[in-house]
Design a protein around this motif. Structure first.
Motif, PDB file in Angstrom:
ATOM      1  N   MET A 146       0.852  -1.191   0.000  1.00 13.98           N
ATOM      2  CA  MET A 146       0.000   0.000   0.000  1.00 13.98           C
ATOM      3  C   MET A 146       0.883   1.235   0.000  1.00 13.98           C
ATOM      4  SD  MET A 146      -3.184  -0.939   2.488  1.00 13.98           S
ATOM      5  CE  MET A 146      -2.234  -0.810   3.977  1.00 13.98           C
ATOM      6  N   TYR A 147       0.326   2.365  -0.486  1.00 19.37           N
ATOM      7  CA  TYR A 147       1.119   3.569  -0.536  1.00 19.37           C
ATOM      8  C   TYR A 147       0.209   4.757  -0.288  1.00 19.37           C
ATOM      9  CZ  TYR A 147      -0.823   3.428  -5.225  1.00 19.37           C
ATOM     10  OH  TYR A 147      -1.676   3.334  -6.304  1.00 19.37           O
ATOM     11  N   ALA A 148       0.799   5.802   0.293  1.00 19.13           N
ATOM     12  CA  ALA A 148       0.018   6.997   0.624  1.00 19.13           C
ATOM     13  C   ALA A 148      -0.160   7.853  -0.613  1.00 19.13           C
ATOM     14  CB  ALA A 148       0.724   7.785   1.717  1.00 19.13           C
ATOM     15  N   GLN A 149      -1.281   8.555  -0.656  1.00 18.64           N
ATOM     16  CA  GLN A 149      -1.561   9.467  -1.753  1.00 18.64           C
ATOM     17  C   GLN A 149      -1.769  10.872  -1.203  1.00 18.64           C
ATOM     18  OE1 GLN A 149      -1.719   9.017  -5.040  1.00 18.64           O
ATOM     19  NE2 GLN A 149      -1.013   6.924  -4.800  1.00 18.64           N
ATOM     20  N   PRO A 150      -1.206  11.893  -1.836  1.00 18.00           N
ATOM     21  CA  PRO A 150      -1.451  13.267  -1.396  1.00 18.00           C
ATOM     22  C   PRO A 150      -2.887  13.668  -1.687  1.00 18.00           C
ATOM     23  CG  PRO A 150      -0.248  13.247  -3.476  1.00 18.00           C
ATOM     24  CD  PRO A 150      -0.328  11.819  -3.012  1.00 18.00           C
ATOM     25  N   ASP A 151      -3.339  14.749  -1.039  1.00 20.52           N
ATOM     26  CA  ASP A 151      -4.708  15.208  -1.249  1.00 20.52           C
ATOM     27  C   ASP A 151      -4.929  15.646  -2.688  1.00 20.52           C
ATOM     28  OD1 ASP A 151      -5.458  14.726   1.331  1.00 20.52           O
ATOM     29  OD2 ASP A 151      -4.935  16.712   2.049  1.00 20.52           O
ATOM     30  N   THR A 152      -3.928  16.274  -3.288  1.00 26.22           N
ATOM     31  CA  THR A 152      -4.036  16.683  -4.687  1.00 26.22           C
ATOM     32  C   THR A 152      -3.318  15.671  -5.544  1.00 26.22           C
ATOM     33  OG1 THR A 152      -4.041  18.999  -4.012  1.00 26.22           O
ATOM     34  CG2 THR A 152      -3.560  18.525  -6.332  1.00 26.22           C
ATOM     35  N   ILE A 182     -11.768  -1.314  -1.804  1.00 24.57           N
ATOM     36  CA  ILE A 182     -12.128  -0.023  -1.210  1.00 24.57           C
ATOM     37  C   ILE A 182     -13.098  -0.206  -0.058  1.00 24.57           C
ATOM     38  CG2 ILE A 182     -13.294   2.174  -1.651  1.00 24.57           C
ATOM     39  CD1 ILE A 182     -12.154   2.004  -4.530  1.00 24.57           C
ATOM     40  N   LEU A 183     -14.090  -1.080  -0.223  1.00 23.93           N
ATOM     41  CA  LEU A 183     -15.065  -1.310   0.853  1.00 23.93           C
ATOM     42  C   LEU A 183     -14.393  -1.866   2.105  1.00 23.93           C
ATOM     43  CD1 LEU A 183     -18.239  -2.719  -0.918  1.00 23.93           C
ATOM     44  CD2 LEU A 183     -18.115  -0.699   0.541  1.00 23.93           C
ATOM     45  N   ARG A 184     -13.465  -2.803   1.918  1.00 27.05           N
ATOM     46  CA  ARG A 184     -12.773  -3.363   3.071  1.00 27.05           C
ATOM     47  C   ARG A 184     -11.909  -2.301   3.753  1.00 27.05           C
ATOM     48  NH1 ARG A 184     -11.365  -7.866   5.703  1.00 27.05           N
ATOM     49  NH2 ARG A 184      -9.304  -7.924   6.659  1.00 27.05           N
ATOM     50  N   GLY A 215     -13.720   6.536  12.844  1.00 24.75           N
ATOM     51  CA  GLY A 215     -15.048   7.129  12.726  1.00 24.75           C
ATOM     52  C   GLY A 215     -15.242   7.838  11.406  1.00 24.75           C
ATOM     53  N   PHE A 216     -16.477   8.236  11.147  1.00 28.47           N
ATOM     54  CA  PHE A 216     -16.814   8.836   9.852  1.00 28.47           C
ATOM     55  C   PHE A 216     -16.129  10.187   9.657  1.00 28.47           C
ATOM     56  CE2 PHE A 216     -19.526  11.786   7.436  1.00 28.47           C
ATOM     57  CZ  PHE A 216     -19.532  11.142   6.213  1.00 28.47           C
ATOM     58  N   THR A 217     -16.236  11.085  10.635  1.00 28.93           N
ATOM     59  CA  THR A 217     -15.737  12.445  10.457  1.00 28.93           C
ATOM     60  C   THR A 217     -14.230  12.495  10.305  1.00 28.93           C
ATOM     61  OG1 THR A 217     -17.598  13.290  11.762  1.00 28.93           O
ATOM     62  CG2 THR A 217     -15.707  14.762  11.470  1.00 28.93           C
ATOM     63  N   ALA A 218     -13.508  11.723  11.093  1.00 27.66           N
ATOM     64  CA  ALA A 218     -12.045  11.793  11.102  1.00 27.66           C
ATOM     65  C   ALA A 218     -11.400  10.978   9.995  1.00 27.66           C
ATOM     66  CB  ALA A 218     -11.517  11.330  12.453  1.00 27.66           C
ATOM     67  N   THR A 219     -12.177  10.209   9.265  1.00 28.62           N
ATOM     68  CA  THR A 219     -11.626   9.404   8.171  1.00 28.62           C
ATOM     69  C   THR A 219     -11.642  10.213   6.880  1.00 28.62           C
ATOM     70  OG1 THR A 219     -12.358   7.324   9.163  1.00 28.62           O
ATOM     71  CG2 THR A 219     -11.891   7.306   6.813  1.00 28.62           C
ATOM     72  N   HIS A 220     -10.505  10.246   6.193  1.00 32.22           N
ATOM     73  CA  HIS A 220     -10.398  10.987   4.940  1.00 32.22           C
ATOM     74  C   HIS A 220     -10.206  10.026   3.775  1.00 32.22           C
ATOM     75  CE1 HIS A 220     -10.147  14.709   7.226  1.00 32.22           C
ATOM     76  NE2 HIS A 220      -9.238  14.127   7.996  1.00 32.22           N
ATOM     77  N   SER A 221     -10.535  10.507   2.611  1.00 26.79           N
ATOM     78  CA  SER A 221     -10.466   9.653   1.426  1.00 26.79           C
ATOM     79  C   SER A 221      -9.061   9.130   1.183  1.00 26.79           C
ATOM     80  CB  SER A 221     -10.953  10.426   0.198  1.00 26.79           C
ATOM     81  OG  SER A 221     -12.304  10.810   0.355  1.00 26.79           O
ATOM     82  N   HIS A 222      -8.051   9.965   1.444  1.00 22.30           N
ATOM     83  CA  HIS A 222      -6.684   9.500   1.188  1.00 22.30           C
ATOM     84  C   HIS A 222      -6.278   8.409   2.182  1.00 22.30           C
ATOM     85  CE1 HIS A 222      -4.988  11.770   4.614  1.00 22.30           C
ATOM     86  NE2 HIS A 222      -5.797  12.747   4.249  1.00 22.30           N
ATOM     87  N   ASP A 223      -6.890   8.404   3.397  1.00 19.01           N
ATOM     88  CA  ASP A 223      -6.628   7.317   4.341  1.00 19.01           C
ATOM     89  C   ASP A 223      -7.151   5.992   3.783  1.00 19.01           C
ATOM     90  OD1 ASP A 223      -5.646   9.190   6.215  1.00 19.01           O
ATOM     91  OD2 ASP A 223      -7.675   9.571   6.949  1.00 19.01           O
ATOM     92  N   ILE A 224      -8.353   6.035   3.223  1.00 24.22           N
ATOM     93  CA  ILE A 224      -8.958   4.831   2.653  1.00 24.22           C
ATOM     94  C   ILE A 224      -8.155   4.360   1.444  1.00 24.22           C
ATOM     95  CG2 ILE A 224     -11.031   3.892   1.567  1.00 24.22           C
ATOM     96  CD1 ILE A 224     -12.625   5.984   3.215  1.00 24.22           C
ATOM     97  N   ALA A 225      -7.756   5.304   0.594  1.00 21.53           N
ATOM     98  CA  ALA A 225      -6.981   4.946  -0.589  1.00 21.53           C
ATOM     99  C   ALA A 225      -5.661   4.285  -0.200  1.00 21.53           C
ATOM    100  CB  ALA A 225      -6.717   6.190  -1.432  1.00 21.53           C
ATOM    101  N   GLU A 226      -5.034   4.803   0.839  1.00 21.12           N
ATOM    102  CA  GLU A 226      -3.765   4.227   1.293  1.00 21.12           C
ATOM    103  C   GLU A 226      -3.966   2.789   1.777  1.00 21.12           C
ATOM    104  OE1 GLU A 226      -0.213   5.049   4.588  1.00 21.12           O
ATOM    105  OE2 GLU A 226      -1.863   6.465   4.338  1.00 21.12           O
ATOM    106  N   ALA A 269      -6.319   0.776   0.858  1.00 16.33           N
ATOM    107  CA  ALA A 269      -6.719  -0.063  -0.274  1.00 16.33           C
ATOM    108  C   ALA A 269      -5.588  -0.280  -1.266  1.00 16.33           C
ATOM    109  CB  ALA A 269      -7.914   0.558  -0.987  1.00 16.33           C
ATOM    110  N   GLY A 270      -4.556   0.585  -1.222  1.00 19.53           N
ATOM    111  CA  GLY A 270      -3.482   0.494  -2.198  1.00 19.53           C
ATOM    112  C   GLY A 270      -3.914   0.929  -3.577  1.00 19.53           C
ATOM    113  N   LEU A 271      -4.838   1.896  -3.632  1.00 18.68           N
ATOM    114  CA  LEU A 271      -5.355   2.397  -4.901  1.00 18.68           C
ATOM    115  C   LEU A 271      -5.263   3.917  -4.929  1.00 18.68           C
ATOM    116  CD1 LEU A 271      -8.606   0.231  -5.195  1.00 18.68           C
ATOM    117  CD2 LEU A 271      -6.539  -0.014  -6.576  1.00 18.68           C
ATOM    118  N   PRO A 272      -5.247   4.521  -6.116  1.00 17.78           N
ATOM    119  CA  PRO A 272      -5.285   5.973  -6.202  1.00 17.78           C
ATOM    120  C   PRO A 272      -6.557   6.536  -5.568  1.00 17.78           C
ATOM    121  CG  PRO A 272      -4.660   5.016  -8.305  1.00 17.78           C
ATOM    122  CD  PRO A 272      -5.123   3.885  -7.449  1.00 17.78           C
TER     123      PRO A 272
END
Length: 228
Positions: free
Chosen positions: A1-7, A39-41, A51-62, A64-67
Motif C-alpha cells: 500500500m502507498y500513501a496518496q497526497p490530497d491533490t 475499497i469497501l474493506r 469514525g466517519f468524520t475523522a476518516t479521509h479519502s486518502h486514508d482509505i486509498a492508502e 486499499a493500495g489504490l489511487p
C-alpha cells in the motif's frame, strides 16, 4: 500500500485514467469488482478505527493500495461509501435474522438466530463495528430505506416471539426486550472484542472463542425463556 497526497499528481491521474478505461471495458468486469471490494474493506477498517468524520479519502486509498480518485470514481462521495459499508453489514444481518422464523420450534429458531448473528459479526468485524458506532450516534447517516428494512425485519421477529409466548411455547416475557437482549449480547463480541482478548490472553478472539460465545449466549437465553 502507498500513501496518496490530497491533490493527485500527474502520475496518479494517469493511473486513474487507466483504471477507468479498464472499468468501462465490457471485457474487464472483474477489475471493477476487485477494486470495489478493496475499497469497501479499507473503508470498513478506517471508519471502524477513526469514525466517519475523522476518516479521509486518502486514508482509505492508502489502506486499499489504490489511487484516491478511484474512490470518487466508484462511490462519488465519502458519504456514499460510508452507506455502502453500513449496507455490507446490514444486508447479511437481515438475512441472518430470518433464521429465527425458519422453524416452528422456538428452541431451534433461537439457537439458529443467535448462531447466525454471531457468525455474521465474526465474518464482518469492521463493518459490524461501524454499524454499532452508527447506532450509538443515533443513526444519523443511516438511510431511511435501511432503517425501514431493519424495522420491518425486527417487527417480524418480535411477532414470531410474541406468538410463541402467547401459545405457551416460551415463558412469559416482553418480546421486544428479549430481542434487544439478543441483539446486545451478540453484538458485544464486536464492541468488546479487545476485552475478551484480554481475558483470554490472546491478540484477538478466534473461532473457538466465538463458538463458546454462541453456546454461552444460547444457554443464557434458553435458560430464561424455555418453559419449565
Amino acid at each position: 500500500m502507498y500513501a496518496q497526497p490530497d491533490t493527485p499528481s500527474t502520475a496518479n491521474e494517469g493511473t486513474d485514467a487507466h483504471y477507468c478505461a479498464l472499468d468501462q471495458s465490457p471485457g474487464n468486469p472483474g477489475i471493477r469488482r476487485k477494486n470495489q471490494k478493496l475499497i469497501l474493506r479499507a473503508a470498513s477498517e478506517a471508519f471502524a478505527v477513526t469514525g466517519f468524520t475523522a476518516t479521509h479519502s486518502h486514508d482509505i486509498a492508502e489502506r486499499a493500495g489504490l489511487p484516491k480518485a478511484n474512490i470518487y470514481y466508484y462511490f462519488q462521495t465519502k458519504e456514499n461509501l460510508y452507506v455502502q459499508v453500513l449496507m455490507s453489514f446490514v444486508e447479511p444481518l437481515v438475512k441472518a435474522s430470518a433464521a429465527l422464523r425458519k422453524s416452528d420450534d422456538p428452541i431451534v429458531g433461537l439457537r439458529a438466530y443467535i448462531k447466525a448473528r454471531i457468525r455474521i459479526i465474526r465474518e464482518h468485524p469492521f463493518s459490524a463495528a461501524v454499524f454499532s458506532q452508527e447506532l450509538l450516534s443515533g443513526g444519523k447517516h443511516l438511510p431511511e430505506a435501511c432503517k425501514n428494512l431493519l424495522h420491518e425485519e425486527a417487527q417480524r421477529n418480535v411477532a414470531c416471539l410474541r406468538n410463541w409466548i402467547d401459545h405457551g411455547r416460551l415463558a412469559p416475557c416482553d418480546p421486544e426486550h428479549l430481542m434487544i437482549f439478543i441483539w446486545s449480547s451478540t453484538r458485544t463480541y464486536t464492541n468488546l472484542a479487545w476485552q475478551m482478548s484480554q481475558l483470554r490472553g490472546m491478540a484477538e478472539p478466534d473461532k473457538a472463542d466465538f463458538d463458546r460465545a454462541t453456546r454461552t449466549v444460547t444457554q443464557m437465553v434458553l435458560g430464561g425463556v424455555v418453559p419449565a
